[in-house]
Design an enzyme around this catalytic site. Structure first.
Site, PDB file in Angstrom:
ATOM      1  N   ASN A  49     -21.102  98.016  81.828  1.00 32.23           N
ATOM      2  CA  ASN A  49     -19.728  97.654  82.455  1.00 32.23           C
ATOM      3  C   ASN A  49     -19.615  95.771  81.951  1.00 32.23           C
ATOM      4  O   ASN A  49     -18.687  95.447  81.377  1.00 32.23           O
ATOM      5  CB  ASN A  49     -19.532  97.767  83.868  1.00 32.23           C
ATOM      6  CG  ASN A  49     -19.277  98.846  84.448  1.00 32.23           C
ATOM      7  OD1 ASN A  49     -19.047  99.943  83.698  1.00 32.23           O
ATOM      8  ND2 ASN A  49     -19.376  99.132  85.661  1.00 32.23           N
ATOM      9  N   ARG A 405      -8.986 102.090  74.659  1.00 32.17           N
ATOM     10  CA  ARG A 405      -9.897 101.215  74.206  1.00 32.17           C
ATOM     11  C   ARG A 405     -11.246 101.926  73.949  1.00 32.17           C
ATOM     12  O   ARG A 405     -12.004 102.443  75.207  1.00 32.17           O
ATOM     13  CB  ARG A 405      -9.925 100.165  75.364  1.00 32.17           C
ATOM     14  CG  ARG A 405     -10.847  98.941  75.016  1.00 32.17           C
ATOM     15  CD  ARG A 405     -10.698  97.855  75.990  1.00 32.17           C
ATOM     16  NE  ARG A 405      -9.795  97.239  76.050  1.00 32.17           N
ATOM     17  CZ  ARG A 405      -9.164  96.616  76.907  1.00 32.17           C
ATOM     18  NH1 ARG A 405      -9.716  96.753  78.024  1.00 32.17           N
ATOM     19  NH2 ARG A 405      -7.823  95.764  76.672  1.00 32.17           N
ATOM     20  N   HIS A 435      -0.094 106.725  78.791  1.00 32.29           N
ATOM     21  CA  HIS A 435      -1.364 106.702  79.691  1.00 32.29           C
ATOM     22  C   HIS A 435      -1.143 108.029  80.795  1.00 32.29           C
ATOM     23  O   HIS A 435      -1.866 108.470  81.348  1.00 32.29           O
ATOM     24  CB  HIS A 435      -1.559 105.587  80.464  1.00 32.29           C
ATOM     25  CG  HIS A 435      -2.878 105.291  81.089  1.00 32.29           C
ATOM     26  ND1 HIS A 435      -2.641 105.520  82.565  1.00 32.29           N
ATOM     27  CD2 HIS A 435      -4.061 105.253  80.790  1.00 32.29           C
ATOM     28  CE1 HIS A 435      -4.076 105.353  82.954  1.00 32.29           C
ATOM     29  NE2 HIS A 435      -4.917 105.340  81.778  1.00 32.29           N
ATOM     30  N   HIS A 592     -11.346 107.535  90.773  1.00 28.04           N
ATOM     31  CA  HIS A 592     -10.463 107.435  89.936  1.00 28.04           C
ATOM     32  C   HIS A 592      -9.050 107.953  90.202  1.00 28.04           C
ATOM     33  O   HIS A 592      -8.276 107.754  89.643  1.00 28.04           O
ATOM     34  CB  HIS A 592     -10.885 108.310  88.654  1.00 28.04           C
ATOM     35  CG  HIS A 592      -9.978 107.676  87.329  1.00 28.04           C
ATOM     36  ND1 HIS A 592      -9.171 108.632  86.793  1.00 28.04           N
ATOM     37  CD2 HIS A 592     -10.037 106.633  86.637  1.00 28.04           C
ATOM     38  CE1 HIS A 592      -8.911 107.800  85.836  1.00 28.04           C
ATOM     39  NE2 HIS A 592      -9.385 106.944  85.971  1.00 28.04           N
TER      40      HIS A 592
END
Length: 687
Positions: A49, A405, A435, A592
């Protein structure tokens, strides 16, 4: 557009909030209640991260300074101040990370027979094996580079492992060489298992760093290495594409090669490196002490992943469950014609999604399959099934977002696989990332065309579906299916934005409709009717929505926010946000799901979505937000996906008005409740 006040009194800084999330991840590694290898895994996740944080967020801030650009952020904190505060917080966190590794995790692993050998741990029993391994496997692929007028400082790849070596003596040409760089080739493993005849009864892993440092003199015959220090430079890895590119795939390939050599943003080096060498490297990379991290241990802990056959040191094994409705050996189309089905990953298996596509690929009555792909790999089963469907003569359309990404290269390969199979591949809309998570299957049934749809909150990635919590809805609801069809037309064709009946979609209606839903809740509260908002997303940064939530709180609406990572809203401030509570769940699975709940005077409106409440999702991406119309499914999401998380007192953190996150605790006689483990147990009971 509503005007909002830019102030650190009304908005937390986005980057500082993101670092606080990463500190919550790090806190998992500090928890002695967790299995030791899971604690190590959280240290590794924290490292990964941080890498991305520097490559993207810090790099962006440093670029603003380099360009003298003034950006107006809702918190109104100057960029220089943000970078200073970030540096302080990250330096503290990295020290805590390595203290935990060196004084808690590694000693405990050693007591359990798992050893990680660093340079200072090498003993006589290791030396002969190391010498042989170095001579056969390492030295032939190393390329020492002397630093002298004819050998300027080499270009070093982003996040590559390198050594800087101080030297005494003359080389083969009689030159006095004081320093050299030794890059560690990426083809070499960073962690090597020692054979049993060397390790004995223990499991021993030796770092490549230790092997190279043990034999650094072998690389410089006739000279003496007086020091050898591992280091790593992190670079700006954000890709910037022009809006008017002719071919997105070609443009991306060009950009990907430049990503490896972007502007340096962080230098990590072993903490025993002399200051004069550190100063030299800082000058070479145009960095200062603020971007320097002296590391007490292995550089880049993400390389610590290893295959341990020690299940007792990990979480108890967990197998996702196939919902009962799909265990009857009936065709999936027959099941879905009769009812909607909700999948809650990872508690429910991802296999039904794959099975639906498999059936569609083989079914002679299926005419077309359309799907969005954001993160996937060319070897993924879904990609292979779509390719098979295309070879079987189905009209297969894949909307592939090449700009996901760090998955750009993989997505280009996916596009190639599907195109070679005969599928139509489109890359979405330049300037807007696609997305949305959608599958549309068109099937001929008794001279009619019937649509089947899957809508999700997460990517079509089977690996992620075992680690991330996400919802997926399978439905044949005519209006929802028609809406999905229109969104696909929007993505692959031209023309005006689609008018949808049930779905909200960005960048067109989602933001404005969310503001309307909040305003309606305010109206219900003012009329004395039931009013409550529960939002579960990964991040909340969009200023207008935050301002609207402040107004809702002031109007008497109870607002509960379950935000995994970034939260720019400031809760619990009297007169502004006293009815807003923010919590974050950090546990075994990465949260998520995106769920929006509005009490709506008792009518209870519930949506699942692919979008977080961030400006990029609402204005710069194609996103879908779908209503949950089936009452049983709605109740299940509210109870298991929202209320259960609001009662979690094991993995929950609560945001305070001063920006600190406090770990939720068991209060009074309340029962211990872990929302994720509750769902695991419930699924296992229903097998």
């Amino acid at each position: 557009m509503e005007h909002f006040q830019h102030s650190s009194d009304t908005y937390f800084n986005r980057e500082l909030s993101l670092i606080e999330f990463n500190r919550r991840v790090l806190a998992q590694a500090l928890d002695p209640e967790l299995p030791i290898l899971e604690r190590l895994n959280f240290l590794i996740i924290f490292s990964r991260n941080l890498d991305e944080f520097f490559e993207i967020r810090v790099a962006g801030l440093m670029k603003q300074l380099d360009l003298n650009a003034i950006t107006r952020t809702p918190d109104a904190i100057p960029t220089e101040q943000v970078l200073v505060e970030l540096s302080d917080k990250v330096h503290q966190a990295v020290k805590q990370q390595y203290d935990t590794l060196n004084y808690a995790i590694l000693p405990q692993l050693q007591s359990l027979g798992i050893h990680f050998i660093q340079y200072h741990d090498i003993v006589d029993k290791h030396k002969a094996w190391i010498a042989d391994y170095f001579a056969r496997q390492v030295q032939p692929v190393l390329t020492p580079i002397s630093l002298d007028p004819s050998h300027p400082f080499p270009r070093l790849v982003n996040k590559s492992l390198n050594f800087i070596v101080s030297l005494q003596g003359k080389d083969a040409f009689g030159r006095e060489i004081e320093m050299a760089i030794v890059p560690a080739p990426r083809s070499l493993p960073r962690l090597i298992n020692l054979p049993k005849e060397v390790a004995g009864s223990a499991t021993e892993h030796i770092f490549l760093t230790a092997i190279i440092q043990q034999h650094i003199n072998d690389l410089f015959p006739g000279m003496k290495a007086t020091g050898c220090y591992a280091f790593r430079v992190t670079r700006n890895a954000d890709l910037i594409l022009a809006e008017d590119v002719d071919d997105l795939a070609v443009a991306l390939k060009d950009e990907l090669s430049s990503r490896r050599f972007g502007r340096a943003v962080r230098l990590e080096i072993e903490d025993d490196c002399p200051q004069d060498i550190i100063d030299y490297l800082l000058r070479e990379f145009d960095l200062d002490e603020q971007q320097l991290y002296r590391i007490s241990g292995p550089i880049n802990l993400s390389r610590l992943t290893s295959s341990f056959d020690r299940p007792e040191l990990k979480y108890p094994p967990f197998a996702p469950v196939i919902p009962k409705i799909f265990r009857k050996q009936k065709p999936m189309f027959e099941i879905l014609k009769k009812q909607d089905v909700l999948l809650h990953h990872p508690f429910d298996s991802f296999q039904p999604v794959i099975n639906l596509l498999k059936e569609a690929a083989k079914d002679p009555n299926v005419l077309a399959i359309k799907q969005t792909l954001y993160r996937s790999g060319p070897d993924s089963e879904i990609v292979q099934v779509l390719a098979e469907a295309a070879r079987n003569g189905k009209e297969v359309t894949a909307v592939i977002e090449l700009r996901a990404r760090f998955d750009e290269e993989s997505n280009i390969m996916v596009a190639n696989v599907l195109q070679e199979a005969g599928a139509v591949v489109v890359y979405g809309i330049v300037g807007y990332k696609t997305h949305a998570k959608m599958i549309l299957i068109v099937r001929r049934e008794q001279d009619q065309l019937v649509r089947y749809v899957h809508l999700g909150t997460g990517n079509y990635h089977a690996g992620n579906a075992r680690m991330y919590t996400d919802y997926g809805l399978m439905t044949t609801h005519p209006d929802i299916c028609e809406d999905v069809h229109r969104v696909f037309q929007e993505l692959t064709g031209m023309g005006r934005s689609a008018k949808l009946k049930n779905l909200l979609h960005a960048p067109f209606t989602l933001h404005s409709e969310l503001l309307k839903l909040i305003e309606q809740e305010i109206g219900f509260a003012q009329a004395g009717k039931a009013a409550r908002i529960i939002i579960k997303v990964n991040a909340l940064t969009e200023p207008e929505l935050i301002t609207a939530l402040y107004r809702a709180s002031q109007a008497g609406v109870q607002v509960d926010l379950i935000i995994r990572s970034i939260c720019c809203l400031i809760p619990k401030v009297k007169g502004m946000s006293e009815r807003i509570h923010v919590r974050s769940i950090v546990g075994r699975f990465l949260e998520h799901t995106r769920v929006y709940y509005f009490e709506h005077g008792g009518a209870k409106k519930l949506y699942c979505a692919s979008a977080d409440w961030m400006g990029r999702n609402l204005f710069s991406r194609v996103e879908t937000c779908f209503p949950i119309l089936d009452e049983k499914i709605k109740q299940r999401i509210v109870e298991d996906g929202l209320l259960s998380y609001l009662h979690d007192n094991q993995n929950a953190w609560e945001l305070q008005a001063n920006g600190e996150w406090q770990k939720a605790a068991v209060v009074g006689q309340a029962a211990v409740h872990n929302a994720q483990m509750y769902l695991v147990e419930q699924k296992q009971l229903n097998v």
